[in-house]
Motif scaffolding. Structure first.
Motif, PDB file in Angstrom:
ATOM      1  N   GLU A 166      37.987  42.848  26.542  1.00 17.69           N
ATOM      2  CA  GLU A 166      37.815  43.627  27.780  1.00 17.69           C
ATOM      3  C   GLU A 166      36.507  43.259  28.478  1.00 17.69           C
ATOM      4  OE1 GLU A 166      40.406  47.694  26.931  1.00 17.69           O
ATOM      5  OE2 GLU A 166      38.312  47.622  26.283  1.00 17.69           O
ATOM      6  N   GLU A 167      35.451  42.991  27.702  1.00 21.43           N
ATOM      7  CA  GLU A 167      34.183  42.541  28.296  1.00 21.43           C
ATOM      8  C   GLU A 167      34.355  41.167  28.943  1.00 21.43           C
ATOM      9  OE1 GLU A 167      31.288  44.149  28.703  1.00 21.43           O
ATOM     10  OE2 GLU A 167      32.336  45.907  27.888  1.00 21.43           O
ATOM     11  N   SER A 168      35.079  40.273  28.244  1.00 17.65           N
ATOM     12  CA  SER A 168      35.323  38.933  28.806  1.00 17.65           C
ATOM     13  C   SER A 168      36.116  39.019  30.095  1.00 17.65           C
ATOM     14  CB  SER A 168      36.086  38.061  27.798  1.00 17.65           C
ATOM     15  OG  SER A 168      35.301  37.776  26.683  1.00 17.65           O
ATOM     16  N   LEU A 169      37.110  39.920  30.111  1.00 14.63           N
ATOM     17  CA  LEU A 169      37.929  40.090  31.319  1.00 14.63           C
ATOM     18  C   LEU A 169      37.075  40.550  32.497  1.00 14.63           C
ATOM     19  CD1 LEU A 169      40.724  40.105  32.649  1.00 14.63           C
ATOM     20  CD2 LEU A 169      41.013  42.460  31.833  1.00 14.63           C
ATOM     21  N   LYS A 170      36.158  41.468  32.255  1.00 12.42           N
ATOM     22  CA  LYS A 170      35.255  41.930  33.331  1.00 12.42           C
ATOM     23  C   LYS A 170      34.424  40.774  33.872  1.00 12.42           C
ATOM     24  CE  LYS A 170      34.721  46.638  31.558  1.00 12.42           C
ATOM     25  NZ  LYS A 170      33.782  47.564  30.869  1.00 12.42           N
ATOM     26  N   ASP A 171      33.935  39.918  32.942  1.00 16.87           N
ATOM     27  CA  ASP A 171      33.139  38.757  33.370  1.00 16.87           C
ATOM     28  C   ASP A 171      33.962  37.820  34.249  1.00 16.87           C
ATOM     29  OD1 ASP A 171      31.000  39.717  31.944  1.00 16.87           O
ATOM     30  OD2 ASP A 171      31.381  38.471  30.175  1.00 16.87           O
ATOM     31  N   TYR A 172      35.186  37.524  33.830  1.00 19.26           N
ATOM     32  CA  TYR A 172      36.059  36.623  34.602  1.00 19.26           C
ATOM     33  C   TYR A 172      36.418  37.231  35.960  1.00 19.26           C
ATOM     34  CZ  TYR A 172      36.819  32.884  31.233  1.00 19.26           C
ATOM     35  OH  TYR A 172      36.643  31.791  30.416  1.00 19.26           O
ATOM     36  N   ARG A 221      35.832  37.003  41.903  1.00 18.99           N
ATOM     37  CA  ARG A 221      35.477  37.577  43.217  1.00 18.99           C
ATOM     38  C   ARG A 221      34.468  36.723  43.985  1.00 18.99           C
ATOM     39  NH1 ARG A 221      36.139  42.627  40.400  1.00 18.99           N
ATOM     40  NH2 ARG A 221      33.956  42.585  39.710  1.00 18.99           N
ATOM     41  N   THR A 222      33.689  35.926  43.257  1.00 15.75           N
ATOM     42  CA  THR A 222      32.651  35.121  43.926  1.00 15.75           C
ATOM     43  C   THR A 222      33.058  33.651  44.111  1.00 15.75           C
ATOM     44  OG1 THR A 222      31.576  34.685  41.798  1.00 15.75           O
ATOM     45  CG2 THR A 222      30.786  36.589  43.061  1.00 15.75           C
ATOM     46  N   GLU A 240      39.008  25.842  41.617  1.00 11.06           N
ATOM     47  CA  GLU A 240      38.320  26.613  40.570  1.00 11.06           C
ATOM     48  C   GLU A 240      39.038  27.929  40.279  1.00 11.06           C
ATOM     49  OE1 GLU A 240      34.334  27.091  41.870  1.00 11.06           O
ATOM     50  OE2 GLU A 240      33.810  24.973  41.636  1.00 11.06           O
ATOM     51  N   LEU A 241      39.793  28.398  41.248  1.00 12.89           N
ATOM     52  CA  LEU A 241      40.487  29.679  41.082  1.00 12.89           C
ATOM     53  C   LEU A 241      41.620  29.606  40.063  1.00 12.89           C
ATOM     54  CD1 LEU A 241      40.760  30.940  44.795  1.00 12.89           C
ATOM     55  CD2 LEU A 241      39.418  31.973  42.951  1.00 12.89           C
ATOM     56  N   VAL A 242      42.337  28.472  40.035  1.00 11.32           N
ATOM     57  CA  VAL A 242      43.527  28.357  39.185  1.00 11.32           C
ATOM     58  C   VAL A 242      43.194  28.539  37.692  1.00 11.32           C
ATOM     59  CG1 VAL A 242      45.392  26.832  38.441  1.00 11.32           C
ATOM     60  CG2 VAL A 242      44.760  26.952  40.865  1.00 11.32           C
ATOM     61  N   PRO A 243      42.216  27.811  37.120  1.00  9.04           N
ATOM     62  CA  PRO A 243      41.912  28.012  35.698  1.00  9.04           C
ATOM     63  C   PRO A 243      41.348  29.407  35.398  1.00  9.04           C
ATOM     64  CG  PRO A 243      40.334  26.488  36.689  1.00  9.04           C
ATOM     65  CD  PRO A 243      41.421  26.696  37.693  1.00  9.04           C
ATOM     66  N   ILE A 244      40.609  29.971  36.354  1.00 11.16           N
ATOM     67  CA  ILE A 244      40.051  31.320  36.151  1.00 11.16           C
ATOM     68  C   ILE A 244      41.184  32.342  36.101  1.00 11.16           C
ATOM     69  CG2 ILE A 244      38.642  33.146  37.185  1.00 11.16           C
ATOM     70  CD1 ILE A 244      36.877  30.888  38.362  1.00 11.16           C
ATOM     71  N   GLN A 245      42.134  32.196  37.036  1.00  9.70           N
ATOM     72  CA  GLN A 245      43.275  33.121  37.058  1.00  9.70           C
ATOM     73  C   GLN A 245      44.123  32.987  35.788  1.00  9.70           C
ATOM     74  OE1 GLN A 245      43.989  35.483  39.709  1.00  9.70           O
ATOM     75  NE2 GLN A 245      45.122  36.207  37.915  1.00  9.70           N
ATOM     76  N   ALA A 246      44.275  31.739  35.313  1.00  5.93           N
ATOM     77  CA  ALA A 246      45.051  31.508  34.081  1.00  5.93           C
ATOM     78  C   ALA A 246      44.374  32.193  32.890  1.00  5.93           C
ATOM     79  CB  ALA A 246      45.181  30.010  33.826  1.00  5.93           C
ATOM     80  N   GLU A 247      43.052  32.124  32.827  1.00  5.31           N
ATOM     81  CA  GLU A 247      42.316  32.762  31.719  1.00  5.31           C
ATOM     82  C   GLU A 247      42.400  34.287  31.818  1.00  5.31           C
ATOM     83  OE1 GLU A 247      40.201  33.072  28.232  1.00  5.31           O
ATOM     84  OE2 GLU A 247      41.228  31.351  29.134  1.00  5.31           O
ATOM     85  N   ILE A 248      42.364  34.811  33.051  1.00  5.32           N
ATOM     86  CA  ILE A 248      42.500  36.259  33.260  1.00  5.32           C
ATOM     87  C   ILE A 248      43.868  36.732  32.771  1.00  5.32           C
ATOM     88  CG2 ILE A 248      42.788  38.025  35.057  1.00  5.32           C
ATOM     89  CD1 ILE A 248      40.486  36.625  36.586  1.00  5.32           C
TER      90      ILE A 248
END
Length: 201
Positions: free
Chosen positions: A112-118, A123-124, A130-138
């Motif tokens: 849950e902490e990692s999810l908040k970080d991602y 948002r920034t 760069e959005l695609v891998p971040i969204q996949a990790e989320i």
């Protein structure tokens, strides 16, 4: 030791302290064979007692019944079942659910902490590549979090409820053995030897 491993150790210690103060968290699993005169009536009686004690039945067949009930009522249920018929066999296993809950709750909080970080990074971030891998990790973290929540709910339930698997052996008191040789004594010919032997098994 890294910050992440220190953080995990701190979570585990604090969660264990929290659970240790919550009383017994053992999951009890009992298997028994019950000798009864009539299986169906005995099953109905046991289900009624279990439901009256806040439990429920899980599985039922012609000669088998599986039920779950609160740990707090285990002794009363066992006494009620023993009044229905004698045990031919009885086995019980128990597992302390605390280590599983401590481990999974620590994993849940870390994810849950990692999810908040991602989510903050998402948002920034302005670049599409760069959005695609971040969204996949989320998405991966959300799935893992939901899976851990389900596991914790199940383990919490297991820590509060005992389960019992009962096999019913029915007494046959009215069936006489086929006799090849009769006795000169009429009273011996009338004895139900099968039922007599059953009582001494």
């Amino acid at each position: 030791m890294t910050f992440k491993s220190l953080f995990g150790a701190f979570l585990a210690i604090s969660l264990f302290s929290e659970l240790a103060s919550a009383g017994s968290m053992d999951h009890k699993s009992m298997q028994l064979t019950l000798l009864v005169s009539e299986s169906e009536a005995s099953m109905s009686s046991i289900v009624e007692k279990v439901e009256g004690a806040g439990g429920y039945f899980v599985y039922q067949s012609a000669d088998r019944l599986k039920v779950k009930f609160p740990n707090a009522n285990a002794e009363a249920i066992l006494e009620a079942i023993q009044a229905i018929g004698p045990y031919v066999e009885f086995n019980m296993k128990r597992w302390d659910m605390r280590p599983f809950l401590v481990d999974d709750k620590a994993k849940l909080q870390a994810k849950e902490e990692s999810l908040k970080d991602y989510m903050r990074v998402l948002r920034t971030t302005k670049k599409r590549e760069e959005l695609v891998p971040i969204q996949a990790e989320i998405n991966r973290l959300i799935l893992a979090i939901e899976s851990l929540k389900g596991q914790i709910r199940y383990q919490t339930h297991q820590s509060k409820f005992a389960e019992m698997d009962i096999t019913f052996k029915q007494r046959q008191r009215n069936v006489k053995l086929n006799r090849q040789v009769s006795s000169d004594f009429d009273w011996i010919n009338g004895v139900n030897v099968g039922a007599l032997l059953e009582d001494y098994k």
